[in-house]
Design a protein around this motif. Structure first.
Motif, PDB file in Angstrom:
ATOM      1  N   MET B   1       0.842  -1.213   0.000  1.00 55.57           N
ATOM      2  CA  MET B   1       0.000   0.000   0.000  1.00 55.57           C
ATOM      3  C   MET B   1       0.866   1.247   0.000  1.00 55.57           C
ATOM      4  O   MET B   1       1.741   1.405   0.852  1.00 55.57           O
ATOM      5  CB  MET B   1      -0.863   0.028   1.274  1.00 55.57           C
ATOM      6  CG  MET B   1      -2.036  -0.911   1.228  1.00 55.57           C
ATOM      7  SD  MET B   1      -3.413  -0.179   0.303  1.00 55.57           S
ATOM      8  CE  MET B   1      -3.877   1.151   1.437  1.00 55.57           C
ATOM      9  N   PRO B   2       0.618   2.167  -0.937  1.00 55.33           N
ATOM     10  CA  PRO B   2       1.345   3.453  -0.877  1.00 55.33           C
ATOM     11  C   PRO B   2       1.000   4.176   0.422  1.00 55.33           C
ATOM     12  O   PRO B   2       0.005   3.863   1.071  1.00 55.33           O
ATOM     13  CB  PRO B   2       0.805   4.210  -2.096  1.00 55.33           C
ATOM     14  CG  PRO B   2       0.183   3.182  -2.983  1.00 55.33           C
ATOM     15  CD  PRO B   2      -0.297   2.105  -2.069  1.00 55.33           C
ATOM     16  N   ARG B  35       3.422   6.759  -5.229  1.00 58.59           N
ATOM     17  CA  ARG B  35       2.279   6.336  -6.048  1.00 58.59           C
ATOM     18  C   ARG B  35       2.663   6.362  -7.519  1.00 58.59           C
ATOM     19  O   ARG B  35       2.620   7.389  -8.176  1.00 58.59           O
ATOM     20  CB  ARG B  35       1.088   7.249  -5.824  1.00 58.59           C
ATOM     21  CG  ARG B  35       0.550   7.074  -4.421  1.00 58.59           C
ATOM     22  CD  ARG B  35      -0.777   7.727  -4.244  1.00 58.59           C
ATOM     23  NE  ARG B  35      -0.981   7.926  -2.813  1.00 58.59           N
ATOM     24  CZ  ARG B  35      -1.859   8.748  -2.296  1.00 58.59           C
ATOM     25  NH1 ARG B  35      -2.634   9.457  -3.103  1.00 58.59           N
ATOM     26  NH2 ARG B  35      -1.981   8.877  -0.997  1.00 58.59           N
ATOM     27  N   ARG B  59       9.446  -1.152  -2.883  1.00 54.60           N
ATOM     28  CA  ARG B  59       8.029  -1.134  -2.521  1.00 54.60           C
ATOM     29  C   ARG B  59       7.223  -0.198  -3.425  1.00 54.60           C
ATOM     30  O   ARG B  59       6.029  -0.395  -3.627  1.00 54.60           O
ATOM     31  CB  ARG B  59       7.827  -0.802  -1.042  1.00 54.60           C
ATOM     32  CG  ARG B  59       8.067   0.627  -0.640  1.00 54.60           C
ATOM     33  CD  ARG B  59       7.629   0.844   0.813  1.00 54.60           C
ATOM     34  NE  ARG B  59       7.875   2.205   1.230  1.00 54.60           N
ATOM     35  CZ  ARG B  59       7.032   3.216   0.989  1.00 54.60           C
ATOM     36  NH1 ARG B  59       5.918   3.015   0.325  1.00 54.60           N
ATOM     37  NH2 ARG B  59       7.332   4.427   1.407  1.00 54.60           N
ATOM     38  N   ASP B  63       3.875  -1.598  -5.292  1.00 57.54           N
ATOM     39  CA  ASP B  63       2.572  -0.947  -5.182  1.00 57.54           C
ATOM     40  C   ASP B  63       2.128  -0.296  -6.491  1.00 57.54           C
ATOM     41  O   ASP B  63       1.053   0.299  -6.547  1.00 57.54           O
ATOM     42  CB  ASP B  63       2.638   0.152  -4.105  1.00 57.54           C
ATOM     43  CG  ASP B  63       2.881  -0.441  -2.714  1.00 57.54           C
ATOM     44  OD1 ASP B  63       2.562  -1.624  -2.514  1.00 57.54           O
ATOM     45  OD2 ASP B  63       3.380   0.290  -1.839  1.00 57.54           O
TER      46      ASP B  63
END
Lengths: 247, 247
Positions: B1-2, B35, B59, B63
């Motif tokens: 998850m951002p 994001r 990560r 994501d």
């Protein structure tokens, strides 16, 4: 010969990989900077990997000054910045790149010579190098991921130099061969739509017609339309009418 | 998850080399952005070269949102920027990264969703992608050497986002475990030097003594000295006297 444009010199202190020297030269030239100094590059000088990476910025490397010690690179400078990510336990001003390049611009405009030191890839500048500097530049990166490489640090510093030394309008609109429509053209457009839509029975029921027309006029007034756009909008509507007439 | 931190999403449109996707992820995370959206990456997804290059920023890739068309990446956005180096013959605002990220900050603060499109390495965004955008971001690079790569463009845009969204003092002084000397300490230091140098016969000839003393006081007042510096300066002078006394 570097250009005559007043600018800070960028000093790469004991750089390791030739590729990074070349990438730093590109990053400098992106922002019009062409005064590089090299302090004891690990793999000697000239370096073919640097030349290959620099590509169109090879002249920055050709003109680079090669010296043995950091102090030789800044000998004629009255103000020296050191770039570093971590605190070094020295009482010294720590500036953002933005603030630092404001200071550089003002000092250079007053005739001073200014240099910026960039450390080797892995370890960064040594404390003896930093002791030569009047101020530290620290890029405010994410503390959980502060991983700028040499060329990125050069790029951001060069970007800030350029931002403070060249006046660039913050916003323009590319006009693509047309002008903005005038108020009278906008009014005629609104009228064309209003009349045609009225004939088409769009403003229904009567009770709401006035507010619907006002909303439509208001919408047109918000649109930043060119004369070309206005012609197109007239044409679209005329075509709808033709289509209906053929019906 | 951002992360939950309000931020623009960065959309890489048809990126080619995995390494560049990884480098873009690093550049984003340097400035706290996480994001990412990917439109039809050339070599498919996931991409091991991207993962290898991203290193600690993996990560961001984990994501990342994968979509087939640019419009899918910006479907929920009410304001979209397109980054491009050249004029495209479209009537559209063209902003510096600085101005664009000011606009982004204000719109995001008002609850809007904002995206920034970055084109493929070689060709840049296509006109159909740019037509989706409300405004263009153009980095004011040296017109004779406008060679920013994908990750550098992401880096500069991320830098400007961070510069406008996080308050960073433009200049601080790292104090290295000491405080600035107080006025009374500075006065005592000046007095110590003045008295000792007077005994040493430094203020000579008498006619010039007053102005020499004033110059010295003035010099001290210009020095940004810490209490540690002041102690050291006292000690230096005392030692010179001891040395003389041993004579």
């Amino acid at each position: 010969m570097p250009s005559d444009i007043p600018q800070p010199s960028f000093v790469l202190v004991r750089p390791q990989m030739g590729e990074n020297i070349g990438a730093a030269a590109r990053a400098m030239l992106n922002f019009g900077l062409d005064r590089m100094a090299l302090v004891a590059p690990r793999d000697g000088w000239p370096n073919q990997k640097a030349v290959a990476m620099a590509s169109g910025a090879g002249r920055v490397l050709d003109d680079a000054v090669l010296v043995a010690r950091t102090v030789d690179a800044v000998a004629e400078c009255s103000y020296v910045f050191a770039t570093t990510a971590r605190q070094r336990g020295m009482t010294k001003p720590v500036m953002t790149p933005e603030r630092a390049m404001e200071v550089a611009r003002d000092r250079i405009a007053a005739g001073e010579k200014v240099a910026v030191l960039f450390g080797p890839e892995r370890a960064g500048l040594e404390n003896d190098d930093i002791a030569l500097a009047n101020a530290i530049i620290s890029v405010p990166v994410n503390p959980d991921f502060p991983s700028l490489n040499l060329a990125q640090c050069v790029l951001l510093t060069g970007y800030e130099w350029q931002r403070h030394s060249v006046a660039v309008p913050p916003e323009i609109t590319e006009m693509a061969g047309s002008e903005w429509a005038s108020a009278i053209e906008m009014d005629k457009l609104a009228e064309h739509y209003e009349d045609t839509l009225d004939r088409a029975g769009f403003f229904f029921p009567d009770l709401k017609a006035e507010s619907m027309k006002r909303n439509l006029r208001n919408m047109w007034s918000r649109m930043p339309l060119t004369r070309t756009d206005v012609s197109m909008l007239h044409g679209m509507l005329r075509q709808m009418v033709r289509w209906k007439d053929k019906g």
